[in-house]
Design a protein around this motif. Structure first.
Motif, PDB file in Angstrom:
ATOM      1  N   LYS A 285       0.830  -1.210   0.000  1.00 24.65           N
ATOM      2  CA  LYS A 285       0.000   0.000   0.000  1.00 24.65           C
ATOM      3  C   LYS A 285       0.864   1.259   0.000  1.00 24.65           C
ATOM      4  N   GLY A 286       0.302   2.354  -0.499  1.00 23.80           N
ATOM      5  CA  GLY A 286       1.017   3.630  -0.463  1.00 23.80           C
ATOM      6  C   GLY A 286       0.065   4.754  -0.116  1.00 23.80           C
ATOM      7  N   LEU A 287       0.548   5.722   0.660  1.00 28.45           N
ATOM      8  CA  LEU A 287      -0.247   6.911   0.981  1.00 28.45           C
ATOM      9  C   LEU A 287       0.602   8.140   0.660  1.00 28.45           C
ATOM     10  N   SER A 288       0.111   8.927  -0.283  1.00 30.32           N
ATOM     11  CA  SER A 288       0.834  10.136  -0.676  1.00 30.32           C
ATOM     12  C   SER A 288       0.204  11.342   0.004  1.00 30.32           C
ATOM     13  N   THR A 289       1.048  12.219   0.537  1.00 32.30           N
ATOM     14  CA  THR A 289       0.509  13.399   1.217  1.00 32.30           C
ATOM     15  C   THR A 289       1.233  14.643   0.715  1.00 32.30           C
ATOM     16  N   CYS A 290       0.489  15.694   0.452  1.00 30.92           N
ATOM     17  CA  CYS A 290       1.064  16.975   0.016  1.00 30.92           C
ATOM     18  C   CYS A 290       1.991  16.818  -1.180  1.00 30.92           C
ATOM     19  N   CYS A 291       1.674  15.905  -2.056  1.00 31.85           N
ATOM     20  CA  CYS A 291       2.491  15.672  -3.250  1.00 31.85           C
ATOM     21  C   CYS A 291       1.534  15.715  -4.431  1.00 31.85           C
ATOM     22  N   ALA A 309      -4.083   9.023  -1.811  1.00 29.30           N
ATOM     23  CA  ALA A 309      -3.398  10.312  -1.734  1.00 29.30           C
ATOM     24  C   ALA A 309      -4.264  11.322  -1.003  1.00 29.30           C
ATOM     25  N   VAL A 310      -3.601  12.240  -0.318  1.00 29.56           N
ATOM     26  CA  VAL A 310      -4.290  13.350   0.340  1.00 29.56           C
ATOM     27  C   VAL A 310      -3.746  14.634  -0.274  1.00 29.56           C
ATOM     28  N   ASN A 311      -4.618  15.415  -0.894  1.00 27.79           N
ATOM     29  CA  ASN A 311      -4.178  16.663  -1.501  1.00 27.79           C
ATOM     30  C   ASN A 311      -5.323  17.667  -1.434  1.00 27.79           C
ATOM     31  N   LEU A 312      -4.969  18.931  -1.239  1.00 30.67           N
ATOM     32  CA  LEU A 312      -5.998  19.981  -1.198  1.00 30.67           C
ATOM     33  C   LEU A 312      -6.578  20.234  -2.586  1.00 30.67           C
ATOM     34  N   ASP A 313      -5.820  19.847  -3.598  1.00 26.40           N
ATOM     35  CA  ASP A 313      -6.190  20.190  -4.968  1.00 26.40           C
ATOM     36  C   ASP A 313      -6.948  19.032  -5.639  1.00 26.40           C
ATOM     37  N   PRO A 314      -8.252  19.237  -5.926  1.00 25.72           N
ATOM     38  CA  PRO A 314      -9.019  18.145  -6.548  1.00 25.72           C
ATOM     39  C   PRO A 314      -8.572  17.857  -7.980  1.00 25.72           C
ATOM     40  N   ASN A 315      -7.744  18.741  -8.545  1.00 26.24           N
ATOM     41  CA  ASN A 315      -7.249  18.521  -9.919  1.00 26.24           C
ATOM     42  C   ASN A 315      -5.815  18.030  -9.948  1.00 26.24           C
ATOM     43  N   CYS A 316      -5.304  17.566  -8.813  1.00 24.62           N
ATOM     44  CA  CYS A 316      -3.911  17.109  -8.783  1.00 24.62           C
ATOM     45  C   CYS A 316      -3.773  15.834  -9.620  1.00 24.62           C
ATOM     46  N   GLY A 317      -2.537  15.436  -9.872  1.00 24.37           N
ATOM     47  CA  GLY A 317      -2.272  14.276 -10.727  1.00 24.37           C
ATOM     48  C   GLY A 317      -2.935  13.004 -10.232  1.00 24.37           C
ATOM     49  N   TRP A 318      -3.044  12.849  -8.916  1.00 26.03           N
ATOM     50  CA  TRP A 318      -3.618  11.617  -8.353  1.00 26.03           C
ATOM     51  C   TRP A 318      -5.068  11.442  -8.806  1.00 26.03           C
ATOM     52  N   ALA A 319      -5.751  12.601  -9.014  1.00 26.68           N
ATOM     53  CA  ALA A 319      -7.174  12.546  -9.394  1.00 26.68           C
ATOM     54  C   ALA A 319      -7.342  12.007 -10.801  1.00 26.68           C
ATOM     55  N   ARG A 320      -6.222  11.983 -11.556  1.00 24.99           N
ATOM     56  CA  ARG A 320      -6.334  11.570 -12.966  1.00 24.99           C
ATOM     57  C   ARG A 320      -5.922  10.109 -13.141  1.00 24.99           C
ATOM     58  N   LYS A 322      -4.356   8.113 -11.158  1.00 24.01           N
ATOM     59  CA  LYS A 322      -3.073   7.637 -10.637  1.00 24.01           C
ATOM     60  C   LYS A 322      -3.201   7.054  -9.232  1.00 24.01           C
ATOM     61  N   ALA A 323      -4.316   7.372  -8.554  1.00 23.56           N
ATOM     62  CA  ALA A 323      -4.539   6.793  -7.219  1.00 23.56           C
ATOM     63  C   ALA A 323      -5.879   6.065  -7.215  1.00 23.56           C
ATOM     64  N   ASP A 324      -5.998   5.071  -6.330  1.00 18.77           N
ATOM     65  CA  ASP A 324      -7.288   4.381  -6.185  1.00 18.77           C
ATOM     66  C   ASP A 324      -8.268   5.272  -5.443  1.00 18.77           C
ATOM     67  N   VAL A 325      -7.743   5.995  -4.448  1.00 22.32           N
ATOM     68  CA  VAL A 325      -8.601   6.881  -3.654  1.00 22.32           C
ATOM     69  C   VAL A 325      -7.859   8.202  -3.454  1.00 22.32           C
ATOM     70  N   LEU A 326      -8.516   9.326  -3.749  1.00 22.37           N
ATOM     71  CA  LEU A 326      -7.930  10.634  -3.435  1.00 22.37           C
ATOM     72  C   LEU A 326      -8.808  11.309  -2.387  1.00 22.37           C
ATOM     73  N   TYR A 327      -8.209  11.688  -1.280  1.00 22.33           N
ATOM     74  CA  TYR A 327      -8.928  12.463  -0.267  1.00 22.33           C
ATOM     75  C   TYR A 327      -8.589  13.921  -0.537  1.00 22.33           C
ATOM     76  N   VAL A 328      -9.593  14.724  -0.918  1.00 21.92           N
ATOM     77  CA  VAL A 328      -9.344  16.151  -1.102  1.00 21.92           C
ATOM     78  C   VAL A 328      -9.477  16.772   0.282  1.00 21.92           C
ATOM     79  N   ALA A 329      -8.326  16.955   0.917  1.00 23.40           N
ATOM     80  CA  ALA A 329      -8.340  17.361   2.329  1.00 23.40           C
ATOM     81  C   ALA A 329      -6.983  17.931   2.705  1.00 23.40           C
ATOM     82  N   ASP A 330      -6.957  18.562   3.890  1.00 28.74           N
ATOM     83  CA  ASP A 330      -5.717  19.127   4.421  1.00 28.74           C
ATOM     84  C   ASP A 330      -4.917  17.990   5.090  1.00 28.74           C
TER      85      ASP A 330
END
Ligand SMILES: Cc1cc2nc3c(=O)[nH]c(=O)nc-3n(C[C@H](O)[C@H](O)[C@H](O)COP(=O)(O)OP(=O)(O)OC[C@H]3O[C@@H](n4cnc5c(N)ncnc54)[C@H](O)[C@@H]3O)c2cc1C
Length: 357
Positions: A285-291, A309-320, A322-330
Motif C-alpha cells: 500500500k502507499g499513501l501520498s501526502t502533500c504531493c 493520496a491526500v491533496n488539497l487540490d481536486p485537480n492534482c495528478g492523483w485525481a487523474r 493515478k490513485a485508487d482513492v484521493l482524499y481532497v483534504a488538508d
C-alpha cells in the motif's frame, strides 16, 4: 543430462541469518528446478553458515555447499568473488539464482565473467516457457518490460526482493559440504574497519513495511494562514511513521530543498526520493501526502498495489487515474487524526493483552 541449478546466498553481516529476499529466491529456485526437471544445489557464503543452513535444509536440495571462515564474514569483492566462483564450479551450475542484495550485485557480474558465462541483474520475474527459462526485468524506469532468454551458460540471475513468495520450512539439522577456498594475500587487503549507519530513529526506509508513506513539498509550503509549519509537519510525519511502521518516501521537490538551503524536514534525504530519478519501492500500500502526483513521481509507484493520496487540490495528478482513492483534504488535519486513531488503537490493544505480555 538434467540441468544443474545453484541457489546462491550469503548470510547477513549482522548475524548468521539469511536476508529475507534469500528465501524468496529459494522459492523461485525450487519452482524452476521442478519445472525444468533440474537438480538443485544450495551454496552459502559467510563466516559461519550452520544456522542459516538449518533454516533451508527442508527445501530438499541435493547438496548444500558452503565457503566459510572469518575471511568471508563481510562484503569484499575479492573474497566474495572467489567464494562464489568456487561454489558455482563445485555445483557445475548451468543456472545460478541469487538475491539482488548490494553485496551480490557488486560481485556476481564479475563472477559471471570468470566463469565465461553471463549475468542479468534487477530481474523481477522468472518463468519457464516451453521448457526454457525466461527472466523479466524493467528498463527506462519501469516503462519498458524486457523478457530475456539466453543460450550462454552458466547464467547468473539476480532476483529483486518482493517478487516471489518467501519459501518457508521447518528448521532441521543440515549436512553442509565445505568448499575450501585459499585466498591470495591480495584478496584480503581490504578490511571493513567499522560501520557508519544513521541513528536507528533516522532509518526511515523500510523495504519490508506494508505501507509506503510519501511526503511531498506541500508539507513545507505556506498554508491557509499564510505561514509555513515545518516543525508541525516534522512532528506529524515522524509520529505517523513511528505509530504505523511505514517506510518514508519523498517527492523530488521536497528532497531537493535540502540542497537549496530552505527550511526542510530534517529526516528527509535523497535516498527517500521516489520516482523517475528516485527509487521504485515495492509495498502493498502507499499513501501520498502533500504531493502533486506528477508522472515523473508516480512512475516510482509502479509496484505499489493500492494507492491513496491526500491533496488539497481536486485537480492534482492523483485525481487523474493515478490513485485508487484521493482524499481532497488538508494533510495536516488528516495525519493528526490518523495519529490520534493509531495511538488509541495501540492503547486499546495493550489494554486487551493479559498482564505481563
Ligand atoms: C526528468 C525529470 C525527472 C523527475 N524525477 C522525479 C522523481 O524521481 N521524483 C519526483 O518526485 N519528482 C520527479 N520529477 C519532478 C516532478 O515532475 C514534480 O516536479 C515533483 O514530483 C513535484 O513534487 P511535489 O508534488 O512534492 O511538489 P508540488 O508540485 O509543489 O506539489 C505540492 C502539493 O502539495 C499540495 N498541498 C499543499 N499543502 C497541502 C495540505 N495542507 N494538504 C494537502 N495537500 C497540500 C498542493 O496542492 C500540491 O499539489 C522529475 C521531473 C523531471 C523533469
Amino acid at each position: 543430462m538434467s540441468q544443474s541449478i545453484l541457489f546462491l546466498a550469503h548470510v547477513s553481516e549482522a548475524g548468521n541469518t539469511l536476508p529475507k529476499v534469500s528465501y524468496e529466491v529459494l522459492g523461485a529456485a525450487l519452482k524452476l528446478t521442478k519445472q525444468l526437471g533440474a537438480h538443485l544445489t544450495i551454496g552459502l557464503i559467510g563466516e559461519d553458515v550452520a544456522a542459516a543452513a538449518e533454516t533451508i535444509t527442508a527445501a530438499g536440495a541435493d547438496r548444500i555447499l558452503a565457503v566459510t571462515g572469518p575471511d568471508f564474514a563481510t562484503a569484499r569483492y575479492a573474497s566474495d568473488a572467489a567464494a562464489a566462483e568456487a561454489l558455482c564450479r563445485s555445483a557445475r551450475a548451468d543456472l545460478i539464482f541469487a538475491p539482488a542484495t548490494s553485496r551480490f550485485m557488486r560481485v556476481l557480474p564479475g563472477v559471471a565473467h570468470r566463469l565465461n558465462g553471463c549475468v542479468d541483474t534487477h530481474v523481477a520475474a522468472l518463468e519457464t516457457v516451453s521448457g526454457e527459462l525466461c527472466a523479466t526485468r524493467w528498463h527506462y524506469r519501469q516503462r519498458i518490460e524486457a523478457v530475456i532468454r539466453r543460450d550462454a551458460r552458466p547464467w547468473i540471475v539476480l532476483l529483486e526482493s518482493g517478487c516471489e513468495a518467501a519459501w518457508t520450512g521447518a528448521p532441521d539439522a543440515a549436512k553442509v559440504e565445505q568448499i575450501p577456498v585459499t585466498l591470495p594475500k591480495a584478496a584480503t587487503r581490504t578490511v571493513v574497519s567499522g560501520v557508519r549507519a544513521p541513528k536507528s530513529d533516522a532509518q526511515t526506509i523500510k523495504p519490508d513495511a506494508n505501507l509506503l508513506f510519501v511526503a511531498g513539498a506541500g508539507w513545507t509550503k505556506k498554508q491557509a494562514d499564510g505561514k509555513t509549519h515545518v516543525d508541525q509537519a516534522e512532528a506529524l510525519i515522524l509520529g505517523f511513521l513511528h505509530a504505523s511502521g511505514a517506510s518514508l518516501g519523498g517527492s523530488k521537490s521536497l528532497v531537493d530543498q535540502t540542497g537549496e538551503s530552505q527550511t526542510v524536514l530534517g529526516f528527509m534525504t535523497h535516498l527517500n526520493q521516489v520516482g523517475q530519478t528516485g527509487s521504485t519501492p515495492r509495498h502493498p500500500k502507499g499513501l501520498s501526502t502533500c504531493c502533486h502526483g506528477e508522472e515523473p513521481h508516480v512512475v516510482g509507484w509502479r509496484f505499489i498495489n493500492e494507492r491513496r493520496a491526500v491533496n488539497l487540490d481536486p485537480n492534482c495528478g492523483w485525481a487523474r487515474g493515478k490513485a485508487d482513492v484521493l482524499y481532497v483534504a488538508d494533510a495536516f488535519a488528516v495525519v493528526e487524526k490518523l495519529n490520534a486513531l493509531l495511538a488509541q488503537r495501540s492503547r486499546t490493544n495493550s489494554e486487551a493483552l493479559p498482564q505481563g505480555v
